[in-house]
Design an enzyme around this catalytic site. Sequence first.
Site, PDB file in Angstrom:
ATOM      1  N   HIS A  98      -4.238  -2.605  -4.869  1.00  0.00           N
ATOM      2  CA  HIS A  98      -3.822  -3.961  -5.239  1.00  0.00           C
ATOM      3  C   HIS A  98      -4.927  -4.897  -4.796  1.00  0.00           C
ATOM      4  O   HIS A  98      -5.856  -4.465  -4.109  1.00  0.00           O
ATOM      5  CB  HIS A  98      -2.508  -4.358  -4.543  1.00  0.00           C
ATOM      6  CG  HIS A  98      -2.557  -4.149  -3.060  1.00  0.00           C
ATOM      7  ND1 HIS A  98      -3.295  -4.963  -2.222  1.00  0.00           N
ATOM      8  CD2 HIS A  98      -2.032  -3.187  -2.270  1.00  0.00           C
ATOM      9  CE1 HIS A  98      -3.196  -4.507  -0.991  1.00  0.00           C
ATOM     10  NE2 HIS A  98      -2.444  -3.426  -0.988  1.00  0.00           N
TER      11      HIS A  98
ATOM     12  N   SER B 286       0.809  -1.220   0.000  1.00  0.00           N
ATOM     13  CA  SER B 286       0.000   0.000   0.000  1.00  0.00           C
ATOM     14  C   SER B 286       0.840   1.268   0.000  1.00  0.00           C
ATOM     15  O   SER B 286       0.359   2.323  -0.422  1.00  0.00           O
ATOM     16  CB  SER B 286      -0.940   0.012   1.204  1.00  0.00           C
ATOM     17  OG  SER B 286      -1.871  -1.027   1.077  1.00  0.00           O
TER      18      SER B 286
HETATM   19 MG    MG Z   1      -4.567   1.183   3.263  1.00  0.00          MG
HETATM   20 ZN    ZN Z   2      -2.407  -5.336   2.780  1.00  0.00          ZN
END
Ligand code: MG
Ligand code: ZN
Length: 333
Positions: free
Chosen positions: A293, A79
């Site tokens: 993602h 992230s």
């Molecule tokens: Mg996050």
């Molecule tokens: Zn994660």
Amino acid sequence: MKINKHFKELLFVIFFFLNFTFSWSQKKLPNIILMIGDGMGLSQISAGMYANDNSTALEDFEYIGLSKTSSSSGLVTDSAASGTAMASGVKTLNKVLGIDSKNIFQKSILEICQEKGYKTGLIATSSIVHATPASFYANEVSRYNYENIAYQLSIQNIDLFVGGGSKHFTSRKDKRNLIKEMFEYDFVKSIKEFEKSKASKIGFFTYFDEPPSIINGREPNLDKITRIAIDKLSSSNTPFFIMIEGSQIDWAGHNNDGKMLISEFKDFNSAIREALNFAEFEGNTLVVVTADHETGGMSFSGRVNRVITKFNTKSHTATMVPVFSYGPNSQII
Ligand code: MG
Ligand code: ZN
């Protein structure tokens, strides 16, 4: 809904896309609402939709595309790297915030918006110093340097922020109390106080630590926070930028917990509905919804409102993620 047939190489297309809207100077600059479902791949959206009476606000967007999410570390991003890609338009190594792979500090879209006179806001259902929101205001070699990240938020001049993690501001190794140092802010303690506050800068710490999941009682719901935040940011004549994150879709994926995943998706979906309602009414607001993602390598079976989830991993995967857009310039994604 129209489909853009080019797969974008990078999530950072979001950045150029948002930045491009500024070159469109004949008209009033648009408001920008960027919504990130952390770990929200196509399976998460599909399962969430079927579990929600076969409906999602995402069906009402004008354009949909696909985005490749790899980072400088490899096909599987995290992230921090993908947040940096979206916020600043550069690929970087996993775990890094706002610094590219050549060690150069990057400006984020939030900071660029501030320079253009935008009001700015950040909302997360994690702590506000977690990697996704931090990508928009911090430059740090490690996403886990929470106290440094908190300090960077304290000097960023964001008009409004909502999230957990006040402990990183008040219970620090350096003994500083950043909440006291942020004297220009009204720190509200409840959604009621948040709604009532007329301050020009508002901080709302929802939890001392990381907020719990919806099934473990997290309050307030994201749609309520979103509605009030948009209301406040749109109350003047200046345009606004806000990033709103459904943070815990990702944590449900890591936990391989289908029930948690669906409740987190529904919470995020209601916030998307709020944002879209505003954009449809207001007429000059760009809304982009995407993910950083996919998490869990998820699949599912079952039927409407009886979805049975399966997971392949407890980690992130490299599968492409969808990008939804609505409003001015949404076609260029
Ligand atoms: Mg996050
Ligand atoms: Zn994660």
